[in-house]
Design a protein around this motif. Structure first.
Motif, short mmCIF file in Angstrom:
data_model
loop_
_atom_site.label_atom_id
_atom_site.label_comp_id
_atom_site.label_asym_id
_atom_site.label_seq_id
_atom_site.Cartn_x
_atom_site.Cartn_y
_atom_site.Cartn_z
N UNK A 89 0.83 -1.20 0.00
CA UNK A 89 0.00 0.00 0.00
C UNK A 89 0.87 1.26 0.00
N UNK A 90 0.25 2.37 -0.39
CA UNK A 90 0.93 3.66 -0.38
C UNK A 90 0.50 4.45 0.86
N UNK A 91 0.96 5.66 0.99
CA UNK A 91 0.61 6.48 2.16
C UNK A 91 -0.89 6.78 2.19
N UNK A 92 -1.48 7.01 1.02
CA UNK A 92 -2.91 7.29 0.97
C UNK A 92 -3.73 6.07 1.38
N UNK A 93 -3.29 4.88 0.94
CA UNK A 93 -3.96 3.65 1.35
C UNK A 93 -3.90 3.47 2.86
N UNK A 94 -2.75 3.78 3.44
CA UNK A 94 -2.58 3.64 4.89
C UNK A 94 -3.59 4.51 5.63
N UNK A 95 -3.75 5.73 5.13
CA UNK A 95 -4.65 6.67 5.80
C UNK A 95 -6.11 6.28 5.66
N UNK A 96 -6.45 5.58 4.56
CA UNK A 96 -7.86 5.27 4.31
C UNK A 96 -8.23 3.84 4.67
N UNK A 97 -7.51 2.86 4.14
CA UNK A 97 -7.93 1.46 4.28
C UNK A 97 -7.19 0.68 5.36
N UNK A 98 -6.08 1.20 5.86
CA UNK A 98 -5.25 0.42 6.79
C UNK A 98 -5.00 1.16 8.10
N UNK A 99 -5.87 2.10 8.42
CA UNK A 99 -5.67 2.91 9.63
C UNK A 99 -5.71 2.05 10.89
N UNK A 100 -6.57 1.04 10.91
CA UNK A 100 -6.72 0.22 12.11
C UNK A 100 -5.90 -1.06 12.07
N UNK A 101 -5.12 -1.25 11.02
CA UNK A 101 -4.31 -2.48 10.92
C UNK A 101 -3.12 -2.43 11.86
N UNK A 102 -2.81 -3.59 12.44
CA UNK A 102 -1.73 -3.65 13.44
C UNK A 102 -0.36 -3.92 12.82
N UNK A 103 -0.35 -4.54 11.64
CA UNK A 103 0.92 -5.02 11.10
C UNK A 103 1.21 -4.39 9.75
N UNK A 104 1.54 -3.09 9.78
CA UNK A 104 1.93 -2.37 8.57
C UNK A 104 3.39 -1.94 8.72
N UNK A 105 4.23 -2.45 7.83
CA UNK A 105 5.67 -2.18 7.91
C UNK A 105 6.18 -1.66 6.58
N UNK A 106 7.29 -0.90 6.59
CA UNK A 106 7.91 -0.50 5.33
C UNK A 106 8.26 -1.74 4.50
N UNK A 107 8.15 -1.61 3.20
CA UNK A 107 8.43 -2.76 2.32
C UNK A 107 9.83 -3.30 2.56
N UNK A 108 10.80 -2.40 2.79
CA UNK A 108 12.18 -2.84 3.03
C UNK A 108 12.28 -3.77 4.24
N UNK A 109 11.47 -3.50 5.26
CA UNK A 109 11.49 -4.33 6.47
C UNK A 109 10.79 -5.66 6.21
#
Length: 554
Positions: A89-109
Motif C-alpha cells: 500500500x501507499x501512504x494514501x492507502x494507509x490513511x484510508x484502508x489500513x488505519x486500524x491495521x496492526x501489522x503495517x511495515x515498510x516494504x524494506x522491512x
C-alpha cells in the motif's frame, strides 16, 4: 523506456543531458543505466544509499521492471506492506484502508529474508512449473504441426492406395461379368439350338401333310380327297396342338447390360476425419493453499457478531462446506439427506446420499465436493452444480474428517489418515495414534492438522505426508475434546471443543491461544465450523440442537 535504455547501454542521466555515454551499471530503483562518472555521483548521494546496483549486462535484453505505483492511487508510490491484508500500500492507502491495521511495515522491512520465505518458494515453484509447462506445450504444439503435415501426406497416400484397390476391384468385377456373359450366352445358344431342331422336325411333318393334301387335291378323285381329309384330321389336330405348344415356349432372346447408378453407389471414396486428443502436459494449476479454509487477502478476523441462527429440522448437523457465493452444504448425521442452504437459512435443495454424512471438502474449481459416509466406510463425490451424488470410493475402515492435500484426498479413520487419489486408489496410510480422526485441515506446507474428538486431553497435532507427527505447542488442557480443526495459510489454527462448547484460535506468530466464542455466544455442543471464502462469515453447527450459527467477521 527501460528496455531501450538497457538495450543501447546508454547512461540514463547523461541521455537526459543530451550526452551519449556508455552505461556500466544499472540502478534497479532509479531504473537507469549509469556511466562511470554518474555511478560515482550516484553513490555519494545519501538518499541513494539503499539503491540496488547491478551490472548493465544483467538487464541487457531482459525484463527488469518492478511496478512501484499504487493500483488504487496511481500517482502514489508503494512504500508499505500490510500483513493483515497481505497487500502492499501507499501512504494514501494507509490513511484510508489500513488505519486500524496492526501489522503495517515498510516494504524494506517486510522484504527482509524474502528468498527464504515459504511464499517465495511457492511462487518460484509456480513460475518454474508454469514456464516449464508452457515450453512443453509449445514444443508439443510444434511437434503436432509436423505430425499434422505428416498425417496429411499419409491420408493422401491412403486415398491413392484406396483408388488403386478400387480400380483393381473394378477390373475383377469386369472379368467376372465377362465370364458371366460367356456362360449365359453359351447356355442360351444351346437352348436356342435345341428349340430350332424341334421347330425343323415339326416343319417337316407339317410340310408332308401339306404336300400330300395338295397332291391329292390336284390329281385325285373326290372320293380320294374325301378319304384323305378324314384320314389326316387327327394327325392335323395333333400337329396343330404340338405347334401351338412349341410356339408358346419360344422367345426372342438377346443380352443387354444394366448399369448400376454409380453416383448413388459411390458419391465419395470416404470422408476425412479429424482426430483430437488432449495434450499430456505435466502441469497442475497452482494454488497458494489447497485446503478447506483458504483465507484470501483479508485481515485475520478478531471480532464475531451473530448474524443469523436457524434450525435444520430433525437433523444432527456435523461438517459444513461453503462455496464462494455462501451456499452451505450441511452434513446430516440423522438421514442420508445432504442439505444445501443459503447463509440466511433458506433450504435450496437436498442431495440424497448413500448414507449418513460426517465431513465435507469443497473443490469449487472442479464443481465438486467430497463427503465422508462413516456407515458405508466410503467417500462419495457430489456435483455441486447439478446437485447430484456421484460414485462411492471404498476405504479400509470408517471415515470421518476429510481434506484436500496436493490434489489428493486425506480421509480420517480410526487412528489413521488415508491418502487416496480422486479415482479411489489408496496411496498412503498415515498412523496417527488411537481414536477416530473426526476432522482434517491442511496447512500451507501440506501439513495435515487433525482432531480426535473422543480424547479428553488431546494435544493439537499435525502430520506430514512422510508420517511425521508434530504436536503444536499448546497445553493439552487447552485442547479437550477437539472435534473440528481449521488452519489458515498463515499457520493459525482454529479448533472447536464440543464438550466445553467453545472456539479457540492458536496464533502461529506469537504461539498464543485465545478463546473466541463460547456458549454465551450460542455454541451448544458444536461439531462443525467453516469460514466463507472471503472470511466475512463464520458458520458453526450445533450438533444436538440441529442449529446453524452464522457470525459476521471483523
Amino acid at each position: 523506456d527501460m528496455a531501450s535504455k538497457s538495450s543501447s547501454k546508454c547512461c540514463g542521466i547523461c541521455s537526459r543531458r543530451s550526452r551519449s555515454t556508455k552505461a556500466v551499471k544499472y540502478c534497479t530503483d532509479c531504473e537507469d543505466g549509469l556511466c562511470t562518472e554518474c555511478l560515482d555521483f550516484h553513490g555519494h548521494i545519501k538518499s541513494f544509499d539503499t539503491h540496488h546496483i547491478i551490472d548493465i549486462d544483467v538487464v541487457e535484453g531482459k525484463s527488469f521492471v518492478v511496478s512501484k505505483s499504487c493500483k488504487v492511487h496511481p500517482d502514489m508510490v508503494l512504500e508499505y506492506f500490510c500483513s493483515d491484508h497481505d497487500t502492499m500500500c501507499c501512504r494514501s492507502c494507509m490513511a484510508s484502508a489500513h488505519r486500524s491495521c496492526d501489522k503495517v511495515l515498510p516494504i524494506e522491512v517486510s522484504a527482509k529474508g524474502v528468498k527464504s520465505s515459504t511464499t517465495y518458494e511457492e511462487i518460484f515453484k509456480d513460475v518454474t512449473s508454469l514456464n516449464s509447462a508452457v515450453n512443453e506445450l509449445e514444443d508439443k504444439k510444434k511437434t503436432n504441426m509436423v505430425s499434422l503435415k505428416d498425417s496429411k501426406m499419409t491420408v493422401q497416400q491412403d486415398i491413392k492406395n484406396f483408388k488403386t484397390r478400387l480400380l483393381k476391384r473394378i477390373e475383377e468385377i469386369e472379368a467376372a461379368l465377362m465370364s458371366e456373359i460367356d456362360t449365359i450366352h453359351t447356355d442360351l445358344s444351346n437352348e436356342a439350338k435345341d428349340n430350332l431342331e424341334k421347330i425343323c422336325d415339326r416343319r417337316k411333318k407339317i410340310q408332308n401333310i401339306t404336300e400330300q393334301f395338295e397332291s391329292v387335291s390336284k390329281h385325285g378323285t373326290e372320293s380320294q380327297i374325301f378319304m384323305l381329309m378324314n384320314n389326316i384330321k387327327e394327325e392335323l389336330n395333333c400337329s396343330a396342338n404340338d405347334f401351338q405348344e412349341l410356339l408358346s415356349s419360344q422367345k426372342d432372346v438377346s443380352l443387354s447390360f444394366k448399369e448400376f447408378d454409380s453416383q448413388a453407389i459411390m458419391k465419395s471414396f470416404g470422408s476425412v476425419e479429424i482426430k483430437e486428443a488432449s495434450l499430456d502436459i505435466n502441469y497442475k494449476p497452482f494454488k497458494l493453499q489447497q485446503a478447506q479454509f483458504h483465507q484470501q487477502q483479508g485481515k485475520l478476523p478478531t471480532k464475531f457478531e451473530l448474524d443469523v441462527k436457524f434450525k435444520v429440522a430433525g437433523s444432527y448437523i456435523v461438517g459444513i462446506g461453503v462455496t464462494k457465493d455462501n451456499k452451505i452444504f450441511l452434513c446430516n448425521w440423522t438421514t442420508s439427506s445432504l442439505f444445501v442452504m443459503s447463509d440466511k437459512g433458506k433450504t435450496l435443495t437436498t442431495v440424497q446420499m448413500d448414507g449418513r454424512q460426517w465431513g465435507i471438502a469443497v473443490e469449487e474449481d472442479n464443481n465438486t465436493a467430497w463427503v465422508t459416509l462413516p456407515d458405508k466406510q466410503s467417500v462419495q463425490k457430489v456435483d455441486i452444480v447439478a446437485m447430484e451424488k456421484g460414485r462411492l470410493i471404498k476405504l479400509p475402515n470408517q471415515c470421518y474428517g476429510i481434506g484436500i492435500v496436493d490434489d489428493e484426498i486425506a480421509v480420517g479413520g480410526n487412528g489413521k489418515i488415508y491418502i487416496i487419489s480422486k479415482t479411489g486408489d489408496l496411496k498412503k496410510t498415515l498412523n496417527v495414534g488411537e481414536s477416530d480422526v473426526h476432522s482434517i485441515s491442511v496447512g500451507e506446507k501440506h501439513q495435515i492438522y487433525f482432531a480426535q474428538g473422543d480424547l479428553e486431553n488431546s494435544t493439537l497435532k499435525s502430520v506430514g505426508l512422510d508420517e511425521t507427527v508434530t504436536a503444536v505447542s499448546i497445553s493439552s488442557e487447552e485442547t479437550c475434546y477437539v472435534i473440528d480443526v481449521l488452519s489458515d495459510r498463515r499457520g493459525n489454527v482454529y479448533f472447536l471443543d464440543h464438550e466445553a462448547s467453545n472456539l479457540k484460535l492458536f496464533s502461529f506468530q506469537d504461539k498464543s491461544i485465545k478463546t473466541i466464542l463460547t456458549s454465551v455466544d450460542g455454541l451448544q455442543c458444536p461439531y462443525g465450523l467453516a469460514f466463507g471464502k472471503d472470511v466475512s462469515k463464520l458458520f458453526i453447527s450445533n450438533h444436538d440442537t440441529g442449529e446453524i450459527l452464522v457470525f459476521l467477521c471483523n
